[in-house]
Design an enzyme around this catalytic site. Structure first.
Site, mmCIF file in Angstrom:
data_model
loop_
_atom_site.group_PDB
_atom_site.id
_atom_site.type_symbol
_atom_site.label_atom_id
_atom_site.label_comp_id
_atom_site.label_asym_id
_atom_site.label_seq_id
_atom_site.Cartn_x
_atom_site.Cartn_y
_atom_site.Cartn_z
ATOM 1 N N GLU A 193 56.334 38.288 43.860
ATOM 2 C CA GLU A 193 55.527 37.276 43.727
ATOM 3 C C GLU A 193 56.466 35.958 43.711
ATOM 4 O O GLU A 193 56.599 35.261 42.741
ATOM 5 C CB GLU A 193 54.691 37.075 42.282
ATOM 6 C CG GLU A 193 53.791 38.431 42.009
ATOM 7 C CD GLU A 193 54.809 39.516 41.540
ATOM 8 O OE1 GLU A 193 55.550 39.477 40.672
ATOM 9 O OE2 GLU A 193 54.556 40.655 42.023
ATOM 10 N N GLU A 235 46.522 34.103 39.292
ATOM 11 C CA GLU A 235 46.984 33.924 37.824
ATOM 12 C C GLU A 235 48.142 32.890 37.779
ATOM 13 O O GLU A 235 48.223 32.432 36.871
ATOM 14 C CB GLU A 235 47.574 35.439 37.708
ATOM 15 C CG GLU A 235 49.042 35.644 38.540
ATOM 16 C CD GLU A 235 49.793 36.890 38.260
ATOM 17 O OE1 GLU A 235 50.694 37.128 38.023
ATOM 18 O OE2 GLU A 235 48.888 37.958 37.796
ATOM 19 N N GLU A 267 49.305 43.257 44.850
ATOM 20 C CA GLU A 267 49.668 41.987 44.569
ATOM 21 C C GLU A 267 50.673 41.641 45.578
ATOM 22 O O GLU A 267 50.354 41.256 46.770
ATOM 23 C CB GLU A 267 50.152 41.943 43.206
ATOM 24 C CG GLU A 267 50.385 40.482 42.612
ATOM 25 C CD GLU A 267 50.727 40.287 41.473
ATOM 26 O OE1 GLU A 267 50.705 39.150 40.912
ATOM 27 O OE2 GLU A 267 51.303 41.082 40.755
ATOM 28 N N ASP A 318 50.210 48.303 36.725
ATOM 29 C CA ASP A 318 50.997 47.094 36.956
ATOM 30 C C ASP A 318 52.484 47.412 36.321
ATOM 31 O O ASP A 318 52.845 48.340 35.796
ATOM 32 C CB ASP A 318 50.386 46.246 35.837
ATOM 33 C CG ASP A 318 50.340 44.649 35.977
ATOM 34 O OD1 ASP A 318 51.598 44.495 37.039
ATOM 35 O OD2 ASP A 318 49.935 43.730 35.382
#
Length: 678
Positions: A170, A467, A461, A412
Site C-alpha cells: 500500500e 481506508e 488490496e 488480511d
C-alpha cells in the site's frame, strides 16, 4: 619453417573455435500484428531486446538464474532444441471486465543442454519470458539468485511505488523524470510504469504466474532497472501491528527451493502507444495458470455493505452504534439495508471473534444468527480474518466458517511475498474453493494472476485505498490516476469506494475514529465503481448516509461489478481516464479526473447504430471545485451519433448510465450478481 607454420595454423584454429564459442546465436520473434519485435541472443550471456515499429524500446538486457550448486542458467548455455507456435484461443473469465478474451501470441522455446528451457512470448501488447526446469520433479533446485534486466532506452520517466522493505504494497508513488534521477539501489514494487518521452511510449514491467517463488521488485543497479527479490526466510516470529503477523527475522542466502521441473514466473514488459490501451490490458491474467475450478456457479461477484470505514456509526439506528457497540442487532440493520436495495452481501470486519481463535466468538455478536438472517433476507455474509490464524490452523476455521453458511472471507495481513509465503495464497484459495468460499485478499502482495486459476479470488488490496483517508492524503485523485494504469493490470482492487462526505484538498482533514471524508468530488467517488476493476466491492459508507440520496442509492444498488465488455474511450496517465462498460442491455461510462478541472467530450459512436438510449448522468458542477459534495443528476435521450460534453472539477468525475429499450443480440453474459443462492 614447417614447425612455425604448424604453430600458426594451430593458433588460428584455436582462435576460430574461441570466436565461434563467443559468437551469439540470434533468434527473432514478432508480435502477431508485427509491430513489436523481440531479438534473443545466446552468447556468453542470454539477452533479449525489444523494438516497436523498428525503434528500440528495451536495449539488450541480460537474463539468467544462478543455482546454489554453481550452475547458471543463461550463461554459456548450449541450445539443443527450439520450437515455435502461434496461438489464438478464447478464454472465458468467471468475473472481470470481459465475458470473453482472446489469448493471441507467438511463442519461441529454447531448450538448453543443462536441463532448462527459456520460453518467450509476444503479444500485440507486449512481451514475456520465463525459465522452466527440465529436470525430474524430485530433483530439487535451490535458486541462489536471478538476473532480470530491463535496459529501457532514452532514460524514461518512472512512476515507482517505492519501498524500503519486503512487507508493504500500500505504497505511495515516487515520480522520477528519468531512471538517471533514481539513486542507486533504490527499489519499488511491480507493476512499474515507465514513459519513453522520445517515442511517446509507455512500458509497464510486471510479472505473472508467481508460484513457490518470491515476488519481483525493481531496483536501480549500475544505472539500469533490474529484478530484486526477498531471500528465503530462515527465522520467523509473530509480531508487527497487533502481534498477529508473521515477521521474518533472519533470511537464508538463497531465494527459493523448487522442484526440478518448476516453471518460474513470467517476466513481462507491456508496451502501449496510447495510454487507454493500458486500462484494458489483460496480459498478466492470460499468462497465469489456467482455471483450476470446474464448478464456478457459486462464484458471484457483487457489492457488500460494510461497517469498518465509517466506524459502524449509524445516525438513524434505534440502538447504540459505533465500533464499541458491535452487536447482532446492528449487523441485522446492515442486512436489512442490503436486502431492500438488492445488494448481495454484508462484509463483517474485525471484531466478530478473537483474532487468534475464531472459536472464541464475541459474546455480543451471534455470528451464526447473523449469517442465518442474511440467508433469510437473500444477503450473503463475508467474514474478515487474519492470514496467520488460517496458516496456523489449516482449514480448521475455514471449515467452521463454511459450516455456518458464510459465502466468503476477507483474508488480511499477509505482509510478505517471499517464497515461503507465496504458496499460502494458492493453498488458501484452493481450500476456500473446496468449501465454496469466495476470497478478498487484503494486506496482501500485488496480484500476479492467481485469480485466473482460482476465480473465487475476486479482489486484492495492494494499493493505497479509501481506508487511508482516515490517516492521510496519500489516496487521492492523482494517485488513483497513476495506479489504474499499472497496479490495476494485475487484477481486481479492494478499494472500498462510496464515500458520501467528499472534500477538496484544501478542506480535507483525516479523521479516525469517527466519520472520515474522501478526497475528490461526489461524482468522482461514484465513477470509481465503473473505472476500477473490482468484482467484489465494499460500500464504505453507512446505510443511513446512502438513504439521504435516493438517486445515488439507486445507482449504487444497480451498478455491476463484473462486465460483459469494456471499451477505453480516453486516457492520460496521471490526468484522466474514461471507460465504457457493458452489462446486458446497459452501458456505464465512468470518467475520473486528477487535480485540475477539465472538460471531456464523450463520443458515443461505440454504441450500436439505430438504437435510442435513455441516459442518466451524475456529474460535477462548477462549484464542485469549492464544495466537493455538490453534483448534478439529470436524465435525457441520445443515440450513437451524440457527443456528450462532460465537465470534471478538480478531483472530479462523472457517470453516464445508458439504458436501451431494444435488447442487444443474445450472447453469453456474466450471471446476475445480486442473486444469492441460499
Amino acid at each position: 619453417m614447417k614447425k612455425k607454420n604448424i604453430f600458426l595454423l594451430l593458433v588460428t584454429w584455436c582462435l576460430c573455435v574461441f570466436a565461434q564459442a563467443q559468437t551469439p546465436s540470434a533468434y527473432e520473434l514478432s508480435s502477431p500484428n508485427g509491430q513489436l519485435a523481440l531479438t534473443i541472443e545466446n552468447g556468453r550471456v542470454l539477452q533479449y531486446s525489444l523494438s516497436l515499429e523498428g525503434k528500440p524500446v528495451i536495449h539488450p538486457s541480460a537474463i539468467c538464474m544462478t543455482m546454489e550448486n554453481g550452475n547458471i542458467w543463461g550463461k554459456n548455455g548450449e541450445v539443443v532444441g527450439t520450437s515455435t507456435r502461434s496461438t489464438s484461443e478464447k478464454v472465458y473469465p468467471v468475473a472481470g471486465n470481459y465475458r470473453e478474451l482472446t489469448d493471441h501470441y507467438n511463442e519461441l522455446s529454447l531448450k538448453f543442454k543443462d536441463g532448462y528451457s527459456v520460453i518467450f512470448r509476444m503479444y500485440n501488447e507486449g512481451m514475456a519470458y520465463r525459465f522452466c526446469g527440465n529436470l525430474p520433479e524430485q530433483d530439487s533446485l535451490i535458486v541462489a539468485d536471478e538476473e532480470a534486466s530491463f535496459n529501457l532506452g532514452d532514460d524514461p520517466a518512472v512512476i515507482l511505488p517505492e519501498t524500503t522493505n519486503f512487507t508493504a504494497w500500500e505504497l505511495s508513488n515516487v515520480l522520477y523524470e528519468g531512471i538517471s534521477k533514481i539513486e542507486e539501489h533504490k527499489y519499488g514494487i511491480t507493476p512499474t510504469l515507465f514513459t519513453n518521452k522520445m517515442q511517446n511510449v509507455r512500458v509497464v514491467v510486471a510479472e505473472s504466474d508467481l508460484n513457490n517463488y518470491p515476488g519481483m521488485y525493481l531496483r536501480k543497479e549500475d544505472g539500469k532497472m533490474k529484478g530484486y527479490w526477498a531471500a528465503y526466510p530462515k527465522k520467523i516470529e509473530m509480531g508487527s501491528w497487533g502481534n498477529f503477523i508473521t515477521v521474518v527475522k533472519e533470511r537464508e542466502n538463497y531465494l527459493a527451493r523448487t522442484a526440478g521441473n518448476h516453471a518460474f514466473p513470467w517476466r513481462i514488459a507491456i508496451v502501449a502507444k496510447d495510454d487507454k490501451e493500458l486500462l484494458t490490458n489483460e496480459m498478466i491474467y492470460l499468462l497465469a495458470k489456467p482455471q483450476q475450478i470446474k464448478d464456478t456457479d457459486w462464484i458471484r461477484p457483487g457489492k457488500a455493505t460494510w461497517e469498518w470505514w465509517h466506524c459502524a456509526i449509524l445516525e438513524k439506528a434505534p440502538f447504540p452504534s459505533g465500533h464499541q457497540n458491535l452487536s447482532t442487532q446492528m449487523y441485522k440493520y446492515y442486512i436489512d439495508f442490503a436486502s431492500e436495495n438488492k445488494i448481495p452481501y454484508l462484509l463483517v470486519d474485525a471484531g466478530w471473534s478473537n483474532v487468534f481463535n475464531h472459536a472464541d466468538l464475541n459474546k455480543n455478536i451471534d455470528i451464526k444468527e447473523v449469517i442465518r438472517y442474511g440467508k433469510e433476507k437473500q444477503v450473503g455474509v463475508w467474514l474478515w480474518t487474519v492470514a496467520a490464524t488460517l496458516f496456523q490452523h489449516p482449514h480448521c476455521y475455514l471449515d467452521s466458517i463454511s459450516k455456518w453458511g458464510a459465502v466468503g472471507v476477507k483474508i488480511d495481513f499477509f505482509d510478505r511475498d517471499d517464497a515461503q509465503i507465496i504458496p499460502q495464497y494458492e493453498n488458501l484459495a484452493k481450500a476456500c474453493a473446496e468449501r465454496h468460499l469466495m476470497v478478498d485478499f487484503h494486506g496482501c502482495s500485488k496480484p500476479t494472476g492467481l485469480h485466473r486459476a482460482y476465480p473465487n479470488i475476486l479482489s486484492y488490496e495492494a494499493m493505497r485505498c479509501a481506508e487511508c483517508f482516515k490517516w492521510d492524503t496519500t489516496s487521492n485523485p492523482d494517485y488513483q490516476l497513476q495506479c489504474i494504469f499499472a497496479r490495476m493490470l494485475g487484477g481486481g482492487i479492494d478499494y472500498t469506494p462510496g464515500s458520501m462526505r467528499n472534500s477538496t484538498l484544501e478542506k480535507f482533514k483525516p479523521i479516525d475514529p469517527g466519520l472520515p471524508s474522501s478526497l475528490g468530488t461526489r461524482s468522482h467517488e461514484l465513477a470509481l465503481f465503473v473505472v476500477l476493476s473490482a468484482p467484489f466491492a465494499s460500500l464504505c459508507d453507512s446505510p443511513d448516509e446512502y438513504r439521504k440520496y435516493p438517486d445515488i442509492l439507486k445507482y449504487l444498488a444497480e451498478v455491476p461489478t463484473s462486465w460483459d465488455q469494456t471499451i477505453p474511450l480516453a486516457a492520460r496517465v496521471g490526468e484522466y481516464a474514461v471507460l465504457a462498460k457493458q452489462k446486458g442491455n446497459t452501458w456505464y461510462i465512468g470518467g475520473l479526473n486528477a487535480w485540475g478541472e477539465r472538460t471531456i467530450q464523450v463520443d458515443c459512436s461505440f454504441l450500436p447504430q439505430d438504437k435510442k438510449y435513455t441516459i442518466e448522468i451524475f456529474q460535477d458542477k462548477k462549484r464542485s471545485n469549492k464544495n466537493a459534495n455538490l453534483y448534478e443528476h439529470k436524465i435525457m435521450d441520445i443515440d450513437n451519433k451524440n457527443i456528450i460534453e462532460m465537465f470534471m472539477a478538480s478531483g472530479g468525475g462523472f457517470v453516464i448510465v445508458l439504458k436501451s429499450a431494444t435488447p442487444f443480440p443474445k450472447c453469453y453474459l456474466h450471471k446476475e450478481e445480486w442473486t444469492f443462492d441460499s
